[in-house]
Motif scaffolding. Sequence first.
Motif, short mmCIF file in Angstrom:
data_model
loop_
_atom_site.label_atom_id
_atom_site.label_comp_id
_atom_site.label_asym_id
_atom_site.label_seq_id
_atom_site.Cartn_x
_atom_site.Cartn_y
_atom_site.Cartn_z
N ALA A 7 36.15 83.53 -23.00
CA ALA A 7 36.53 82.61 -24.08
C ALA A 7 35.35 81.74 -24.47
O ALA A 7 34.65 81.20 -23.62
N ALA A 8 35.13 81.62 -25.77
CA ALA A 8 34.04 80.79 -26.29
C ALA A 8 34.57 79.40 -26.60
O ALA A 8 35.77 79.17 -26.66
N ALA A 9 33.63 78.47 -26.80
CA ALA A 9 34.02 77.10 -27.18
C ALA A 9 34.77 77.13 -28.50
O ALA A 9 34.62 78.05 -29.31
N ALA A 10 35.58 76.12 -28.73
CA ALA A 10 36.40 76.04 -29.94
C ALA A 10 35.52 76.10 -31.18
O ALA A 10 34.48 75.46 -31.25
N PRO A 77 39.15 65.60 -23.87
CA PRO A 77 39.01 66.36 -25.12
C PRO A 77 37.74 67.19 -25.19
O PRO A 77 37.74 68.28 -25.75
N TYR A 78 36.66 66.70 -24.60
CA TYR A 78 35.41 67.45 -24.61
C TYR A 78 35.54 68.73 -23.79
O TYR A 78 35.09 69.80 -24.21
N VAL A 79 36.18 68.62 -22.64
CA VAL A 79 36.39 69.80 -21.80
C VAL A 79 37.31 70.79 -22.52
O VAL A 79 37.10 72.00 -22.48
N GLN A 80 38.33 70.28 -23.22
CA GLN A 80 39.21 71.15 -24.00
C GLN A 80 38.43 71.84 -25.11
O GLN A 80 38.61 73.03 -25.37
N LYS A 81 37.55 71.12 -25.77
CA LYS A 81 36.73 71.69 -26.84
C LYS A 81 35.87 72.83 -26.32
O LYS A 81 35.68 73.85 -26.98
N ARG A 83 36.62 74.61 -23.79
CA ARG A 83 37.53 75.50 -23.05
C ARG A 83 37.13 75.56 -21.58
O ARG A 83 37.06 76.62 -20.98
N GLY A 84 36.91 74.40 -21.04
CA GLY A 84 36.46 74.29 -19.65
C GLY A 84 37.58 74.03 -18.66
O GLY A 84 37.32 73.97 -17.47
N HIS A 85 38.81 73.84 -19.14
CA HIS A 85 39.92 73.62 -18.22
C HIS A 85 40.25 74.92 -17.49
O HIS A 85 39.92 76.01 -17.95
#
Length: 182
Positions: A7-10, A77-81, A83-85
């Motif tokens: 998965a890539a970043a948003a 939010p940065y981690v969500q952006k 996709r680091g969760h």
Amino acid sequence: MAGQSSAAAAQTGNNPFLRIIAGISTLAGWCSAGMIVAAVGITCQMIFIRFVLNGSTVWQTEAVIYLMVAATLIGLPYVQKLRGHVNVDLFPLALPPRARYVLCIITLSVSILIVGVMLFYGFEYWHFAWDRGWRSDTVWGVRLWIPYLAIPVGFALLMLQLVADLVAVIIKVDKPFGLENV
């Protein structure tokens, strides 16, 4: 066997709403990193005071705890952006593209709902501390509404990023779960 997600970043494309939210999430990430650096600096100062100067510390431990908790919440939010969760993409990878799309919409919608509930109660908790003048029971006696503010702010920013992720998938700027069709 552990591996890295594909998965890539948003993605934001040229959509102004998505770009603004991505910018806000990036700013939150920088603020979070700054809080971690400040906590490390305060920890080093505390060690110097205690073990080199043989003095006592009053506020350092509490400040480090509040900074680390705030950094965690503000950094959401940065981690969500990015996709680091923690992510289990085995199931979405096994689905055909249409089912993956539906699962992504459901997952993001439920996530927004859950974060909304946490935001509501986090705001309520912060407001109690602010309205009633709560202070910590330490020598420092910090006004608790200040560190508790990280709860509603962090969840509000996370909710914004989740909404942006949902919008990006719906308008097809981003792929469901950031996964390419295989």
